[in-house]
Design an enzyme around this catalytic site. Structure first.
Site, PDB file in Angstrom:
ATOM      1  CB  THR A 338      -0.949   0.002   1.214  1.00  0.00           C
ATOM      2  OG1 THR A 338      -1.752   1.188   1.174  1.00  0.00           O
ATOM      3  CG2 THR A 338      -0.205  -0.040   2.529  1.00  0.00           C
ATOM      4  CG  HIS A 391       4.644 -11.182  16.972  1.00  0.00           C
ATOM      5  ND1 HIS A 391       5.647 -12.075  16.678  1.00  0.00           N
ATOM      6  CD2 HIS A 391       5.175 -10.306  17.868  1.00  0.00           C
ATOM      7  CE1 HIS A 391       6.730 -11.762  17.366  1.00  0.00           C
ATOM      8  NE2 HIS A 391       6.475 -10.688  18.093  1.00  0.00           N
TER       9      HIS A 391
END
Length: 420
Positions: A338, A391
């Site tokens: 992006t 994560h």
């Protein structure tokens, strides 16, 4: 007399909003002609007539929410164009306005029934299910909102419906009920604007990602001196040879692909207790449109050269702005890029595009004083990069190394361009 119904649109899309009628009551249409445009969560879809004939009645007007299977118009194969009263369609639209203030008892009953129906089916509308699962649910009379999917992404499949029919699926009633939204009145003037279906979906998905993923962002900066120099050297010949400009996005796309090959967990996703390692490189490129953000996918970016990447990004961007994207353009990406820098952003923390586990944020290019290895100070075009990652499967060490690898490839782009 035949009916025009909302067809099966695509997997996970079960409803839409009438965006625009392409025909009027009394118009003659041929089989296969587009008659109405629907706005869905992701793309706008044209519905074609399955019959040849004259539109005798438009049941749902622009702005109405409709579901798969709803009758939206009627068509007479034996009628002649111009033989139908065209005033009733406008009358329906006017009635919609009037019912808000002076609805008749008959209209009240109809509206109340419609409201009850919507309330009963709202939970089913919100679930994500394959067309095969929805068909099986209709056959078995199963409420999809009561089906517990095995898929960790929440997508209901036919086998989940079968389990629910046998009474083995867990009831979704255990889920926390949503509290009704309280409308706040203001003392000063305000304007209330209904959120588009796409904006509602974007809002819902972004909140879901933040609730479900262990999202973390790491940052670095890249010196774009060599990229800008290379673009300046090659831009004229590149345009002459390929008919497209050599932009920044192709460099970043190829750098991301190179880094993904070195750190494959950033190109994976989680399904249940399994990590799905993707052996392909379909890179989503976020594009801002008037209706909101969409992420069309550059397929097999590893197999495209720089010109191929630039052409594909250009084509997808144009389709997005012209509202011509198809579902196939948006599905199945493995990683997303992006570029907030096009709007002047200096730094941001991009949100993951689930079920992907990585997204790279580009930012504005700013000339800054940089201390060189020999302690001299030079003015260099610098950009901050942000990598958000899940994560749960990507450790901080791997995320940092991935971003460093992207930085290295961009700061020495000649081999990147030659190798494609």
């Amino acid at each position: 007399m035949n009916e025009i119904k909302v067809p099966e649109l695509a997997e996970s899309i079960t409803e839409g909003t009438i965006a625009e009628w392409l025909v009027k009551q009394g118009d003659k249409v041929e089989k296969g002609d587009p008659v109405v445009e629907l706005e869905t969560d992701k793309v706008n879809v044209e519905v074609n007539s399955e019959y040849s004939g004259v539109i005798t009645e438009i049941i749902q007007v622009e702005g109405d929410d409709v579901e798969v299977g709803d009758v939206i118009a009627k068509i007479d194969e034996n009628a002649e164009a111009g033989s139908v009263n065209t005033e009733s369609a406008q009358g329906q639209a006017d009635a919609k306005e009037e019912k808000q203030t002076e609805a008749s008892p008959k209209q009240d009953i109809k509206e109340e029934a419609k409201k009850d129906f919507k309330e009963e089916t709202q939970t089913s509308v919100d679930v994500i299910a394959s067309p095969a699962a929805r068909k099986r649910a209709r056959e078995l009379g199963i409420d999809l909102s009561k089906v517990s999917p095995r898929d960790p992404l929440g997508r209901i499949r036919p086998e989940d419906v079968e389990d629910a029919a046998k009474g083995t699926a867990k009831s979704s009633e255990q889920k926390e009920e949503k509290k009704p939204i309280e409308k706040i009145e203001f003392d000063k003037p305000v304007e209330r604007i209904k959120m588009s279906r796409r904006r509602q979906t974007i809002a819902k998905r972004l909140v879901e990602v933040q609730q479900e993923a262990a999202m973390l962002t790491t940052f670095n900066e890249v010196d774009l001196t060599n990229v800008m120099k290379l673009r300046s050297e090659r831009k004229e010949k590149f345009i002459e040879k390929h008919g497209v400009k050599l932009g920044f996005m192709s460099f970043f796309t190829k750098a991301v692909v190179g880094a993904l090959k070195d750190f494959p967990l950033l190109n994976a996703e989680i399904q249940g207790n399994e990590i799905v390692m993707k052996k392909f490189y379909d890179i989503g490129i976020a594009v801002s449109t008037e209706d909101g953000l969409v992420v069309p996918v550059v397929r097999d970016a590893d197999r495209l050269d720089f010109a191929g990447v630039e052409k594909e990004i250009g084509n997808l961007g144009k389709k997005a702005r012209d509202k011509k994207l198809e579902m196939s353009d948006l599905q199945g990406g493995s990683f997303t890029i992006t570029n907030g820098g096009t709007f002047g952003s200096m730094l941001s923390t991009p949100i993951l595009n689930a079920p992907q586990v990585g997204i790279l944020g580009m930012h504005n290019i700013q000339k800054r004083a940089v201390v060189m290895p020999d302690d001299s100070i030079e003015v260099r075009p610098m950009m901050y990069l942000a990598l958000s990652y899940d994560h749960r499967i990507v450790d901080g060490k791997e995320a940092v190394q991935f971003l460093v690898r992207v930085k290295q490839l961009l700061e020495d782009p000649y081999d990147l361009l030659l190798e494609g």
